[in-house]
Write a protein that holds these residues in place. Structure first.
Motif, short mmCIF file in Angstrom:
data_model
loop_
_atom_site.label_atom_id
_atom_site.label_comp_id
_atom_site.label_asym_id
_atom_site.label_seq_id
_atom_site.Cartn_x
_atom_site.Cartn_y
_atom_site.Cartn_z
N GLU A 171 0.86 -1.19 0.00
CA GLU A 171 0.00 0.00 0.00
C GLU A 171 0.89 1.24 0.00
OE1 GLU A 171 -3.70 0.26 1.10
OE2 GLU A 171 -3.66 -1.59 -0.05
N MET A 172 1.96 1.16 -0.78
CA MET A 172 3.03 2.12 -0.55
C MET A 172 2.91 3.47 -1.22
SD MET A 172 6.39 0.14 0.10
CE MET A 172 6.44 -1.18 1.28
N HIS A 173 1.84 3.67 -1.99
CA HIS A 173 1.81 4.95 -2.71
C HIS A 173 1.87 6.14 -1.76
CE1 HIS A 173 -2.45 4.14 -1.87
NE2 HIS A 173 -2.54 5.44 -1.74
N ARG A 174 1.40 5.92 -0.53
CA ARG A 174 1.44 7.04 0.42
C ARG A 174 2.84 7.46 0.82
NH1 ARG A 174 -1.86 3.61 2.19
NH2 ARG A 174 -4.02 4.01 1.71
N PHE A 175 3.77 6.54 0.62
CA PHE A 175 5.12 6.82 1.10
C PHE A 175 6.09 7.20 -0.01
CE2 PHE A 175 3.28 3.67 4.07
CZ PHE A 175 3.20 4.49 5.18
N ILE A 176 5.56 7.42 -1.21
CA ILE A 176 6.46 7.75 -2.32
C ILE A 176 7.31 8.99 -2.00
CG2 ILE A 176 6.69 8.22 -4.79
CD1 ILE A 176 4.02 6.85 -5.22
N PRO A 177 6.70 10.06 -1.45
CA PRO A 177 7.55 11.22 -1.14
C PRO A 177 8.67 10.88 -0.17
CG PRO A 177 5.24 11.85 -1.05
CD PRO A 177 5.28 10.35 -1.19
N ALA A 178 8.37 10.07 0.84
CA ALA A 178 9.42 9.69 1.80
C ALA A 178 10.52 8.90 1.10
CB ALA A 178 8.82 8.86 2.93
N LEU A 179 10.11 7.99 0.22
CA LEU A 179 11.11 7.19 -0.50
C LEU A 179 11.98 8.06 -1.39
CD1 LEU A 179 8.97 4.08 -1.53
CD2 LEU A 179 11.03 4.06 -0.11
N LEU A 180 11.32 8.99 -2.10
CA LEU A 180 12.08 9.86 -3.01
C LEU A 180 13.01 10.78 -2.22
CD1 LEU A 180 9.40 10.76 -5.69
CD2 LEU A 180 11.43 9.35 -5.98
N GLU A 181 12.51 11.27 -1.10
CA GLU A 181 13.34 12.16 -0.28
C GLU A 181 14.59 11.43 0.19
OE1 GLU A 181 10.91 14.02 2.68
OE2 GLU A 181 12.04 15.87 2.56
N SER A 182 14.44 10.16 0.50
CA SER A 182 15.61 9.43 0.98
C SER A 182 16.62 9.21 -0.14
CB SER A 182 15.19 8.10 1.60
OG SER A 182 14.88 7.18 0.60
N ASP A 183 16.17 9.35 -1.39
CA ASP A 183 17.11 9.27 -2.52
C ASP A 183 17.64 10.64 -2.91
OD1 ASP A 183 17.06 6.57 -2.77
OD2 ASP A 183 15.56 6.52 -4.37
N GLY A 184 17.30 11.66 -2.14
CA GLY A 184 17.85 12.99 -2.39
C GLY A 184 16.99 13.88 -3.25
N TYR A 185 15.80 13.44 -3.62
CA TYR A 185 14.89 14.32 -4.37
C TYR A 185 14.25 15.32 -3.41
CZ TYR A 185 15.38 11.04 -8.23
OH TYR A 185 15.89 10.26 -9.23
N THR A 186 13.82 16.47 -3.96
CA THR A 186 13.25 17.49 -3.09
C THR A 186 11.73 17.44 -3.12
OG1 THR A 186 13.45 19.03 -4.92
CG2 THR A 186 15.18 19.09 -3.25
#
Ligand code: UDP
Ligand code: MG
Length: 313
Positions: A171-186
């Motif tokens: 059910e991970m779509h809610r965490f996409i921003p957290a995942l991207l942020e951990s890869d250095g995206y803003t």
């Protein structure tokens, strides 16, 4: 079909009859004045009502129909894979989000963010839903340390390049921003409107909180240890082996020097148990390490993410 356009709008639909036509019209009204090329992608997630028929009345539309109900995350993923836009916008299909907020999100995006998330600061949902959601938001902030208030809001804009680096499951779509942020995206945030559902019913209940919680732990682990699982398991293993050994050592001292009887005490068993647990943790860690190396290799990807490579001079 695969030429690039500016914006893709991806909407998952599960039994949303009565909302579809209105939603399509509102998206058109919001996007036509933008002066950018866009496509609307509706993903039917195995609806059993008239959602599919209503989708077929919408034009222009890219329509994807899943064979059965796979869940919102799967529906988003199917839409993302089809999307041709440089930017991908997501939203719910029940009109709780307002397509009229799209220009606001895009404007924030132009400030240089890779993701812009909507924040339903005046949320129109039941008390229990808001309560669960806010608790989850607090927990998420502690565990995942992302910078947004409301990750559960579906109304978001992503740069397609960023989004396509993510594997979606559970059910991970809610965490996409957290995942991207951990890869250095803003990740940026803007306040958006939110409305009560007027047509149809919510598809979620308390079970979602449980799944969401498990997903959150998984992502916490992934963020922290994906590239070095042995540190997690090996660290735990050392603590267990050390505690077990200390206990056994003390038992031996008592037995040898104080002639204490240890046969009816729980501690020797505890000591052996902890040592075995520790060894198991180590073995787990080794296996996880091998698995993760295969994972990165098979995807020709590393545990870091490069922004630019430039030849100068
Ligand atoms: N949805 C979906 N598949 C599901 C459950 C939900 O595609 O298995 C869609 C649903 O049609 C809606 C969005 O996901 O467009 C959000 O669902 P809902 O409004 O029920 O969630 P809530 O707003 O109550 O959290
Ligand atoms: Mg809803």
């Amino acid at each position: 079909m695969s030429e690039k356009i500016d914006i893709s709008i991806v909407v998952p639909l599960y039994n949303e009859e009565g909302n579809v036509l209105n939603l399509h019209k509102k998206i058109l009204d919001a996007c036509n004045p933008l002066g950018e090329t866009f496509e609307i992608i509706f993903v039917d997630d195995g609806s059993s009502d008239k959602t599919v028929e209503e989708c077929k009345q919408c034009s222009p539309l890219t329509f994807i129909q899943l064979r059965k109900n796979f869940g919102q995350t799967a529906a988003f993923d199917a839409g993302f894979k089809q999307a041709r836009g440089d930017k991908i916008i997501t939203m719910d299909g029940d009109l709780q989000n307002d397509p009229a907020d799209i220009p606001k999100l895009l404007e924030k995006m132009r400030e240089g963010f890779d993701v812009v998330s909507g924040w339903r600061f005046d949320r129109k949902d039941s008390f229990s839903k808001k309560f669960f959601s806010r608790t989850a938001d607090k927990l998420r902030k502690i565990l995942l340390k992302d910078s947004i208030h409301d990750s559960g809001c579906s109304l978001k804009v992503y740069s397609a390049d960023a989004l396509k680096t993510i594997d979606l499951f559970g059910e991970m779509h809610r965490f996409i921003p957290a995942l991207l942020e951990s890869d250095g995206y803003t990740v940026g945030e803007v306040k958006v409107s939110h409305y009560a559902r007027t047509v149809g019913v919510t598809k979620y209940n308390w079970k979602r909180s449980v799944k969401g919680f498990v997903d959150m732990i998984m992502i916490w682990f992934w963020r922290k240890y994906a590239s070095r699982p042995l540190h997690f398991f090996g660290g735990g293993g050392i603590i267990f082996i050390f505690s077990g050994s200390a206990i056994l050592f003390w038992m031996a001292v008592e037995k040898i020097f104080y002639n204490a009887s240890i046969s009816e005490r729980i501690w020797p068993l505890m000591g052996v148990f902890l040592i075995m647990l520790g060894v198991q943790f180590f073995v787990f860690g080794f296996l996880a390490d091998i698995t993760i190396k295969n994972y990165y290799k098979s995807r020709e990807r590393m545990n870091y993410s490069i922004k630019v490579v430039e030849m100068i001079g």
